[in-house]
Enzyme design. Structure first.
Site, PDB file in Angstrom:
ATOM      1  N   TYR A  98      -2.409  -1.372  10.246  1.00 33.60           N
ATOM      2  CA  TYR A  98      -2.412  -1.485   8.777  1.00 33.60           C
ATOM      3  C   TYR A  98      -1.067  -1.032   8.217  1.00 33.60           C
ATOM      4  O   TYR A  98      -0.472  -1.701   7.367  1.00 33.60           O
ATOM      5  CB  TYR A  98      -3.561  -0.654   8.192  1.00 33.60           C
ATOM      6  CG  TYR A  98      -3.782  -0.861   6.712  1.00 33.60           C
ATOM      7  CD1 TYR A  98      -4.578  -1.908   6.250  1.00 33.60           C
ATOM      8  CD2 TYR A  98      -3.192  -0.027   5.768  1.00 33.60           C
ATOM      9  CE1 TYR A  98      -4.791  -2.111   4.893  1.00 33.60           C
ATOM     10  CE2 TYR A  98      -3.388  -0.222   4.412  1.00 33.60           C
ATOM     11  CZ  TYR A  98      -4.191  -1.263   3.981  1.00 33.60           C
ATOM     12  OH  TYR A  98      -4.374  -1.467   2.626  1.00 33.60           O
ATOM     13  N   SER A 108       0.861  -1.185   0.000  1.00 32.03           N
ATOM     14  CA  SER A 108       0.000   0.000   0.000  1.00 32.03           C
ATOM     15  C   SER A 108       0.896   1.232   0.000  1.00 32.03           C
ATOM     16  O   SER A 108       2.076   1.141   0.391  1.00 32.03           O
ATOM     17  CB  SER A 108      -0.853  -0.012   1.284  1.00 32.03           C
ATOM     18  OG  SER A 108      -1.514   1.219   1.473  1.00 32.03           O
TER      19      SER A 108
HETATM   20  N1  NAD Z   1      -8.581  -0.256  -1.901  1.00 33.27           N
HETATM   21  C1  NAD Z   1      -7.555   0.474  -1.532  1.00 33.27           C
HETATM   22  O1  NAD Z   1      -7.612   1.713  -1.439  1.00 33.27           O
HETATM   23  C2  NAD Z   1      -6.240  -0.196  -1.230  1.00 33.27           C
HETATM   24  C3  NAD Z   1      -5.117   0.624  -1.104  1.00 33.27           C
HETATM   25  C4  NAD Z   1      -3.888   0.040  -0.821  1.00 33.27           C
HETATM   26  C5  NAD Z   1      -3.805  -1.318  -0.638  1.00 33.27           C
HETATM   27  N2  NAD Z   1      -4.917  -2.075  -0.742  1.00 33.27           N
HETATM   28  C6  NAD Z   1      -4.772  -3.515  -0.543  1.00 33.27           C
HETATM   29  O2  NAD Z   1      -5.224  -4.167  -1.694  1.00 33.27           O
HETATM   30  C7  NAD Z   1      -5.671  -5.480  -1.354  1.00 33.27           C
HETATM   31  C8  NAD Z   1      -7.041  -5.704  -1.934  1.00 33.27           C
HETATM   32  O3  NAD Z   1      -7.910  -4.734  -1.394  1.00 33.27           O
HETATM   33  P1  NAD Z   1      -9.312  -4.339  -2.077  1.00 33.27           P
HETATM   34  O4  NAD Z   1      -9.435  -2.884  -1.927  1.00 33.27           O
HETATM   35  O5  NAD Z   1      -9.422  -4.968  -3.397  1.00 33.27           O
HETATM   36  O6  NAD Z   1     -10.308  -5.003  -1.012  1.00 33.27           O
HETATM   37  P2  NAD Z   1     -11.636  -5.899  -1.191  1.00 33.27           P
HETATM   38  O7  NAD Z   1     -12.217  -5.960   0.175  1.00 33.27           O
HETATM   39  O8  NAD Z   1     -12.458  -5.410  -2.311  1.00 33.27           O
HETATM   40  O9  NAD Z   1     -11.046  -7.323  -1.611  1.00 33.27           O
HETATM   41  C9  NAD Z   1     -10.283  -8.079  -0.713  1.00 33.27           C
HETATM   42  C10 NAD Z   1     -10.654  -9.551  -0.879  1.00 33.27           C
HETATM   43  O10 NAD Z   1      -9.804 -10.297   0.032  1.00 33.27           O
HETATM   44  C11 NAD Z   1     -10.606 -11.313   0.581  1.00 33.27           C
HETATM   45  N3  NAD Z   1     -10.027 -11.752   1.862  1.00 33.27           N
HETATM   46  C12 NAD Z   1     -10.014 -11.057   3.028  1.00 33.27           C
HETATM   47  N4  NAD Z   1      -9.456 -11.804   3.986  1.00 33.27           N
HETATM   48  C13 NAD Z   1      -9.097 -12.979   3.417  1.00 33.27           C
HETATM   49  C14 NAD Z   1      -8.480 -14.148   3.904  1.00 33.27           C
HETATM   50  N5  NAD Z   1      -8.143 -14.276   5.204  1.00 33.27           N
HETATM   51  N6  NAD Z   1      -8.237 -15.171   3.042  1.00 33.27           N
HETATM   52  C15 NAD Z   1      -8.608 -15.061   1.738  1.00 33.27           C
HETATM   53  N7  NAD Z   1      -9.216 -13.977   1.231  1.00 33.27           N
HETATM   54  C16 NAD Z   1      -9.459 -12.946   2.054  1.00 33.27           C
HETATM   55  C17 NAD Z   1     -11.978 -10.705   0.751  1.00 33.27           C
HETATM   56  O11 NAD Z   1     -12.989 -11.706   0.865  1.00 33.27           O
HETATM   57  C18 NAD Z   1     -12.096  -9.863  -0.505  1.00 33.27           C
HETATM   58  O12 NAD Z   1     -12.708 -10.596  -1.565  1.00 33.27           O
HETATM   59  C19 NAD Z   1      -5.618  -5.553   0.175  1.00 33.27           C
HETATM   60  O13 NAD Z   1      -4.419  -6.187   0.571  1.00 33.27           O
HETATM   61  C20 NAD Z   1      -5.600  -4.095   0.583  1.00 33.27           C
HETATM   62  O14 NAD Z   1      -4.993  -3.906   1.842  1.00 33.27           O
HETATM   63  C21 NAD Z   1      -6.134  -1.561  -1.034  1.00 33.27           C
END
Ligand code: NAD
Length: 253
Positions: free
Chosen positions: A158, A145
């Site tokens: 986080y 991130s």
């Molecule tokens: N959206 C943002 O702004 C952002 C920014 C920086 C980093 N991220 C990172 O990107 C990644 C994806 O985030 P996103 O925004 O697509 O979120 P999201 O919630 O849309 O998707 C995350 C997915 O991970 C799955 N998940 C959660 N815990 C799990 C587990 N223990 N085992 C298997 N699957 C699991 C959830 O069911 C979900 O489908 C994450 O690591 C998040 O920290 C997101």
């Protein structure tokens, strides 16, 4: 159009049912990859895999909890049985917890977040690497991130987890690059996904988030997926151990 040379590659996407992971699963499949959509939600993983198949791609859903060593072992065993190995892994599953200053963060929130965002990446990488070595190499892209590069008040766990993901990424790159496995991370800014929906739809929070991004807008999941696509592809063949911001300029401040 540049050929990313991903045709036929076996690609695992954790957290592949939603947001960034889902966008990545669709993108890799469109490039001809054989995609394993892993998520803790079996139903949502199957929905993503079915969408890919309906578009003419190849995908299989496998439910697993990346924070559970036994579940990760079963996932990797299934991949080994069904596909005979692994070429690319996107260790992307992650969660957030309620925003609190450090002294107020409940132990349960800290432990839950660390178990998925950091330990989950660890548990997956240690099983993915042997599967890739058996095929003579591979590529790993971990989802860190912008908060893996800089900090923000009320997000200590986080921030720590995402800094940790970069530490794992760099160390694995040092250990395995000479053996043919490149290991990199992407560092997204605020991306509009289900994870951030509550905050991005909050009229008070949205302008603050917009203000973090010099580009003047929030990101799209497909923009992160495109960075993953390139980093994982042979087109990035001399790139390993990097933490690539995909953040509209946030961390350039
Ligand atoms: N959206 C943002 O702004 C952002 C920014 C920086 C980093 N991220 C990172 O990107 C990644 C994806 O985030 P996103 O925004 O697509 O979120 P999201 O919630 O849309 O998707 C995350 C997915 O991970 C799955 N998940 C959660 N815990 C799990 C587990 N223990 N085992 C298997 N699957 C699991 C959830 O069911 C979900 O489908 C994450 O690591 C998040 O920290 C997101």
């Amino acid at each position: 159009m540049m050929d990313l040379m991903l045709d036929g590659k076996i690609v695992l996407v954790t957290g592949g049912a939603s947001g960034i992971g889902r966008a990545a699963a669709l993108r890799f499949a469109a490039e001809g990859a054989r995609v394993i959509v892993c998520d803790r939600s079996a139903e949502m993983a199957e929905d993503a895999a079915a969408t890919i198949r309906a578009d003419g791609g190849e995908a299989q859903a496998i439910a697993a909890d990346v924070s559970d060593a036994g579940s990760v072992d079963a996932l990797m065993a299934a991949i080994s049985d069904c596909f005979g190995g692994l070429d690319i892994a996107l260790n992307n599953a992650g969660i957030g917890v309620p925003l609190q200053p450090i002294a107020d963060v409940p132990d349960e929130d800290y432990d839950l977040l660390m178990s998925i965002n950091l330990r989950g990446v660890w548990l997956c990488m240690r099983r993915e690497i042997p599967l890739m070595l058996a095929r003579g190499g591979g590529a790993i892209v971990n989802t860190s991130s912008a908060l893996g590069l800089v900090s923000m008040p009320t997000s200590a766990a986080y921030v720590a987890s995402k800094h940790g993901v970069i530490g794992l990424t760099k160390t694995a790159a040092l250990e395995y690059s000479a053996k043919g496995i490149r290991v990199n991370a992407v560092c997204p800014g605020v991306i509009e996904t289900p994870l951030t929906r509550e905050a991005t739809e909050d009229p008070d929070a949205r302008p603050v988030m917009l203000g973090l991004h010099p580009i003047g807008r929030l990101g799209r999941a497909e923009e992160v997926a495109d960075a993953m696509l390139w980093l994982a592809s042979p087109r990035a063949s001399f790139i390993t151990g990097v933490a690539l911001p995909v953040d509209g300029g946030w961390t350039a401040h």
